[in-house]
Motif scaffolding. Sequence first.
Motif: not given
Length: 369
Positions: A183-205
Amino acid sequence: MADSAQAQKLVYLVTGGCGFLGEHVVRMLLQQEPQLRELRIFDLHLGPWLEELKTGPVQVTAIQGDVTQAHEVAAAVAGAHVVIHTAGLVDVFGKTSPETIHEVNVQGTRNVIEACVQAGTRFLVYTSSMEVVGPNIKGQPFYRGNENTPYEAVHRHPYPRSKALAEQLVLEANGRKVLGGLPLVTCALRPTGIYGEGHQIMRDFYHQGLRLGGRLFRAIPASVEHGRVYVGNVAWMHVLVARELEHRAALMGGQVYFCYDNSPYKSYEDFNMEFLGPCGLRLVGTRPLLPYWLLVFLAALNVLLQWLLRPLLLYAPLLNPYTLAMANTTFTVSTDKARRHFGYEPPFSWEESRTRTIRWVQAMEGSAQ
Ligand SMILES: NC(=O)c1ccc[n+]([C@@H]2O[C@H](COP(=O)([O-])OP(=O)(O)OC[C@H]3O[C@@H](n4cnc5c(N)ncnc54)[C@H](O)[C@@H]3O)[C@@H](O)[C@H]2O)c1
Ligand SMILES: CC(C)CCC[C@@H](C)[C@H]1CC[C@H]2[C@@H]3[C@H](O)C=C4C[C@@H](O)CC[C@]4(C)[C@H]3CC[C@]12C
């Protein structure tokens, strides 16, 4: 997967491995997954930084490909033990058509699932999003909720709709028989708003603040809480889930987990100031400078301008009715499901996450320091 007989035997595939989150997942796997023999990085656009990874003990295979092309996905998945599917079109600004968002996020995910089934790959980790839950179109708050908190998830925007459909496909695929009959085993991860090195929107702000003479202007009440999580912790959660799926298939298979850490609950803008403040920017106003009705009007005006200008240029400002609703609706999580199910503890404390992010902003060209 922890058998010593399996040491350095595993082949992992990371789709979207050159994106903001994908790069952190790739680097985390190389540092923290001792059983890795080969790491395949599949992305529409390959980053030059991949070259430096090719000198280590793990075979790093860069694959330029498109998740919407089933044959390209099938070729990349063949022989992989684990797939971490982070590739996606993250667009809440109207840069891409709803059809393209659907094609990449939903059909792309379908292609990944089918490729796993055909190839006999048993473990699939999907990067979903908090937006699968909300904020919904009614703007109802989700205050420090968990995976079981009742909430009316209703989406009209193409991005959350696509993530919700894709997540559903992944969860429904759990238990399907893959080539060889297991059987295939799957699972889903739900991040909230991610921040950190490389975050484009932080760069834009940050760049917007520099253009405005070191100032940003408060638009959202400080009382609205917005969930945020550090990218290194999100990456670690992916690595840990990928490792534990085999041992805890009955518990984890078909499950969803919010990605969380100890980042403080704050408004979107106040949270950004935790990094932009030490880099020389100032948030002007203790209350929003513009009345909410005016923001609603400007957001609607931006939609009209986007539509009118479309034949000439792409006008995709940060403010639109959807982003305004996102920023202006409390959505925060408080859960320990990942700790209970697979022993997740965030490896990066809030202080370290903050310091790393500040250093990254400071290192950007045109720093106000
Ligand atoms: N950034 C966030 O705050 C956030 C929050 C929750 C969930 N997510 C999810 O995390 C995942 C990664 O997001 P991100 O912020 O790193 O975005 P990103 O845009 O930086 O990374 C996405 C990667 O996917 C690749 N990609 C896009 N279309 C592709 C295609 N057709 N074929 C192959 N590769 C393709 C891109 O080239 C990019 O490298 C996405 O699935 C997103 O929905 C992001
Ligand atoms: C009103 C404006 C001045 C402020 C606009 C901020 C806006 C661009 C921000 C606010 C919230 C942000 C989203 C949120 O952090 C969570 C996600 C989930 C993820 O799956 C993709 C990114 C996204 C949508 C963030 C995008 C930027 C948003 C809307």
